[in-house]
Design a protein around this motif. Structure first.
Motif, short mmCIF file in Angstrom:
data_model
loop_
_atom_site.label_atom_id
_atom_site.label_comp_id
_atom_site.label_asym_id
_atom_site.label_seq_id
_atom_site.Cartn_x
_atom_site.Cartn_y
_atom_site.Cartn_z
N GLY A 42 0.81 -1.20 0.00
CA GLY A 42 0.00 0.00 0.00
C GLY A 42 0.84 1.25 0.00
O GLY A 42 2.05 1.21 0.27
N ILE A 43 0.21 2.36 -0.32
CA ILE A 43 0.85 3.68 -0.26
C ILE A 43 -0.12 4.62 0.44
O ILE A 43 -1.30 4.71 0.06
N LYS A 44 0.36 5.33 1.45
CA LYS A 44 -0.47 6.29 2.18
C LYS A 44 -1.74 5.63 2.73
O LYS A 44 -2.82 6.20 2.71
N GLY A 45 -1.60 4.40 3.23
CA GLY A 45 -2.73 3.74 3.88
C GLY A 45 -3.74 3.11 2.96
O GLY A 45 -4.77 2.59 3.41
N GLU A 46 -3.49 3.10 1.65
CA GLU A 46 -4.42 2.55 0.69
C GLU A 46 -3.72 1.46 -0.11
O GLU A 46 -2.60 1.67 -0.62
N SER A 47 -4.35 0.30 -0.24
CA SER A 47 -3.73 -0.83 -0.93
C SER A 47 -3.58 -0.56 -2.42
O SER A 47 -4.45 0.07 -3.04
N LEU A 48 -2.48 -1.04 -2.98
CA LEU A 48 -2.31 -1.01 -4.44
C LEU A 48 -3.25 -2.01 -5.08
O LEU A 48 -3.69 -2.99 -4.45
N ILE A 49 -3.55 -1.80 -6.36
CA ILE A 49 -4.36 -2.75 -7.12
C ILE A 49 -3.44 -3.80 -7.73
O ILE A 49 -2.52 -3.47 -8.48
N ALA A 50 -3.68 -5.08 -7.38
CA ALA A 50 -2.87 -6.18 -7.92
C ALA A 50 -3.44 -6.61 -9.26
O ALA A 50 -4.63 -6.95 -9.36
N SER B 205 7.21 -14.55 -13.82
CA SER B 205 8.35 -13.70 -13.45
C SER B 205 8.00 -12.22 -13.34
O SER B 205 8.89 -11.39 -13.17
N TYR B 206 6.70 -11.88 -13.45
CA TYR B 206 6.28 -10.48 -13.42
C TYR B 206 5.33 -10.21 -12.26
O TYR B 206 4.49 -11.05 -11.91
N LEU B 207 5.45 -8.99 -11.70
CA LEU B 207 4.46 -8.44 -10.78
C LEU B 207 3.95 -7.14 -11.39
O LEU B 207 4.75 -6.28 -11.77
N TYR B 208 2.62 -7.00 -11.49
CA TYR B 208 2.02 -5.80 -12.07
C TYR B 208 1.13 -5.12 -11.03
O TYR B 208 0.31 -5.78 -10.38
N PHE B 209 1.27 -3.80 -10.90
CA PHE B 209 0.47 -3.05 -9.93
C PHE B 209 -0.09 -1.79 -10.58
O PHE B 209 0.57 -1.15 -11.40
N LYS B 210 -1.29 -1.43 -10.16
CA LYS B 210 -1.90 -0.19 -10.59
C LYS B 210 -2.17 0.69 -9.37
O LYS B 210 -2.54 0.18 -8.31
N PHE B 211 -1.94 1.99 -9.51
CA PHE B 211 -2.25 2.91 -8.43
C PHE B 211 -3.76 3.13 -8.36
O PHE B 211 -4.45 3.13 -9.40
N THR B 212 -4.27 3.36 -7.17
CA THR B 212 -5.67 3.75 -7.04
C THR B 212 -5.83 5.19 -7.55
O THR B 212 -4.85 5.90 -7.79
N VAL B 213 -7.06 5.62 -7.67
CA VAL B 213 -7.33 7.00 -8.12
C VAL B 213 -6.68 7.99 -7.16
O VAL B 213 -6.05 8.97 -7.59
N VAL C 47 6.57 0.17 -1.08
CA VAL C 47 6.50 1.11 -2.20
C VAL C 47 6.23 2.49 -1.62
O VAL C 47 5.37 2.64 -0.74
N GLN C 48 6.96 3.50 -2.11
CA GLN C 48 6.81 4.86 -1.59
C GLN C 48 6.88 5.88 -2.72
O GLN C 48 7.61 5.68 -3.70
N PHE C 49 6.12 6.95 -2.59
CA PHE C 49 6.34 8.14 -3.41
C PHE C 49 7.37 8.99 -2.66
O PHE C 49 7.28 9.19 -1.45
#
Length: 595
Positions: A37-45, A62-70, A172-174
């Motif tokens: 998660g980032i800032k208390g909100e889970s990433l989209i797997a 061999s891949y991990l894919y993540f999407k940021f929430t809105v 993961v961090q910004f």
């Protein structure tokens, strides 16, 4: 088998195939939440492995894919548009401790979320942080990978990690961009731009290398764009044996075509190197001596408060070793008339470098007469006097005297000039003087020193040393006590020679009844040139001047006859103290230099 049975078998087969396809689609294009998660909100797997953020069987997946929430995407965009840059940091733990296999980290964008095949085709063609797992031998298998988004880049909507060894993403961090590498902590750090993003074996070798050329658009255009160039933060491994004052242990490197040296100091392992000191601020770094001692090289952004204000005034100092100042590229000054520095090793000391004596006089001449000049101490000379008198070629003042000066100005409602008003602003902004509720001033913490570009380089170095020793004297009580012990036990005739010189020489006029001033100047005159030059300076230079022979002939002859023996003896004691405590020496107040 009858038709009904065949239909059932076919139906079952289609169901199995559909289920397998559904699983595959889920694996690659699910929208499940991740443990990350980032800032208390889970990433989209976006695939099955990304739920737990772990590659367990890289031969199959061999891949991990993540999407940021809105919300996460909005936070990243806000940081980017506010600062014109941002970074996404991923902390990886490579579970397999063996193997010379590749990994990669890169960004995903809105148009990427169509199919895995199309995504893999796109990934192979875009900038990635890449490397081989073997590069992490000896680091515990962990690493922080930081990818910078810079001016004119598209803000990503997610990211991916590829690894041919088992790996898990821990965090993961910004973050704010920090381009370079850092091995000084528990987990090695690598920060890249998209133009230079390969983890190289040179990071770990004696001959360390990093290309900062592409970082220009990460940090802005420096003085050209009314902003400040970034700085290199160099961290060195601890060094117990720093050598001797005339054979000091050094780390050497070439940056942007200029050869640089860092002298080692006990318990001082971080050096700030401002890019605005170089003719070409963004360039390549390559170590040339003792590169194995370099633990970290990071390019960091200077604080926005260092930018000139709307009136083109500079109030806050650039942190720097004092050795960078003499040949600092003036085209990179933040304003035309002066540049302002904070001495990194002695941060309570501010240094002004002025464009010429005229500007320096407007800042300091009235102050010089108020603080030091016989017959003028404690008084405020007129503006005509300031315009027609030259105070000194260089200056030094402690907080107590600065507060007293501006209190005198306030009490007499005296009209000081614009430069002196600006000086007061600078002193207040940096806490060297403080303002009381009734409007009066009191001493804060620190001191100021100055030199001028009008002095030739050889003299600038001597003046810089002289004034810098004053700065140390102002701020270090133990050093003042050490100086006092030498002063009170010094040869009487040699001391009298020096005091008469200070009293009678044109442009000096020191008040010999000011014991603090006498001790301070005594120390600075001994320490302004290298130890080997001490005898010649006092016995051949000062004692042979025509005005000195006229004013104090017998004392001058005394100093010549003993070759300045007592001055040399005192300088040797001060030199030893300076090297033991700060890695400095007589005639040398810098630990950084450009060769």
């Amino acid at each position: 088998m009858n038709r009904k049975s065949i239909f059932k078998v076919m139906l079952f087969s289609f169901a199995v195939i559909f289920a397998v396809l559904a699983v595959k689609v889920y694996k690659y294009f699910s929208n499940d939440v991740s443990v990350l998660g980032i800032k208390g909100e889970s990433l989209i797997a976006l695939n099955f492995q990304s739920v737990n953020a772990e590659i367990k069987n890289p031969e199959k997946h061999s891949y991990l894919y993540f999407k940021f929430t809105v919300n996460q995407k909005a936070m990243l965009e806000n940081q980017f548009y506010k600062n014109s840059n941002a970074a996404v940091n991923v902390t990886l733990d490579f579970k397999n401790k063996k193997g010379d296999k590749p990994f990669a980290y890169g960004f995903l964008y809105d148009e990427d979320f169509e199919s895995e095949k199309k995504l893999k085709d796109k990934i192979q063609k875009r900038p990635l942080i890449t490397g081989m797992f073997s590069d992490f031998y000896g680091t515990g298998g962990k690493a922080v990978l930081s990818f910078t988004i810079k001016e004119n880049d598209e803000v990503p909507s997610g990211f991916f990690v590829y690894s041919m060894v088992p790996a898990k993403i821990e965090k993961v961090q910004f973050a704010q961009p920090a381009v370079g590498f850092d091995f000084s902590g528990e987990i090695p750090y690598y920060g890249f731009t998209k133009e230079y993003s390969e983890i190289s074996g040179t990071f770990f070798s004696e001959n360390k290398f990093f290309d900062f050329t592409s970082a220009r658009n990460v940090y802005g255009s420096g003085s050209e764009g009314n902003s400040v160039y970034p700085f290199l933060e160099i961290k060195l491994e601890q060094e117990e044996n720093i050598g001797s004052y005339n054979n000091q242990t050094k780390v050497k490197f070439n940056y942007s075509g200029e050869n640089c040296t860092i002298r080692r100091v006990k318990n001082k392992n971080t050096v700030t190197v401002q890019l605005s000191a170089f003719d070409s601020p963004f360039g390549k770094f390559a170590s040339t001596e003792n590169g194995s001692k370099i633990a970290s090289i990071l390019l960091r952004k200077n604080s926005p408060e260092l930018n000139p204000d709307e009136n083109k005034k500079v109030l806050f100092p650039l942190v720097s070793d004092i050795g960078m100042v003499v040949d600092w590229n003036r085209k990179n000054w933040r304003c035309n008339d002066y540049e302002l520095f904070k001495w990194e090793n002695f941060p309570d000391t501010l240094l002004f470098d002025f464009a010429d004596y005229k500007v320096q006089n407007e800042f300091f001449t009235r102050l010089a007469f108020f603080v030091e000049k016989t017959g003028y101490k404690g008084t405020l000379v007129s503006n005509d006097f300031v315009e027609n008198q030259h105070g000194y070629n260089a200056h030094d003042y402690k907080a107590e005297d600065l507060a007293a000066f501006f209190n005198k100005v306030r009490k007499e409602n005296f009209a000081i000039n614009e430069r002196e008003q600006l000086l007061k602003e600078i002193l207040l902004a940096n806490g060297i003087i403080l303002q009381n509720e009734d409007g009066s001033y009191k001493e804060g913490k620190g001191s100021i020193i100055s030199i001028s570009r009008e002095s030739p380089d050889y003299l600038r170095w001597r003046l810089l040393a002289h004034e810098s020793w004053h700065g140390i004297y102002f701020g270090d009580e133990k050093f003042r006590n050490f100086v006092e012990n030498i002063y009170v036990n010094f040869d009487h005739a040699s001391m009298e020679f020096l005091k008469i010189f200070w009293e009678t020489q044109r442009g000096l006029g020191y008040d010999r009844n000011d014991e603090y001033l006498m001790k301070n100047e005594f120390m600075a005159y001994l320490m302004q040139q290298n130890l080997a030059s001490t005898s010649a300076y006092f016995a051949e230079d000062l004692a042979n001047r025509w005005t000195v022979r006229q004013n104090e002939g017998e004392l001058a002859e005394y100093v010549r006859s003993n070759n300045g023996f007592y001055f040399v003896q005192a300088a040797e004691s001060l030199n030893s103290y300076a090297f033991e405590n700060w890695g400095l020496a007589a005639g040398r107040v810098n630990i950084f230099s450009k060769d």
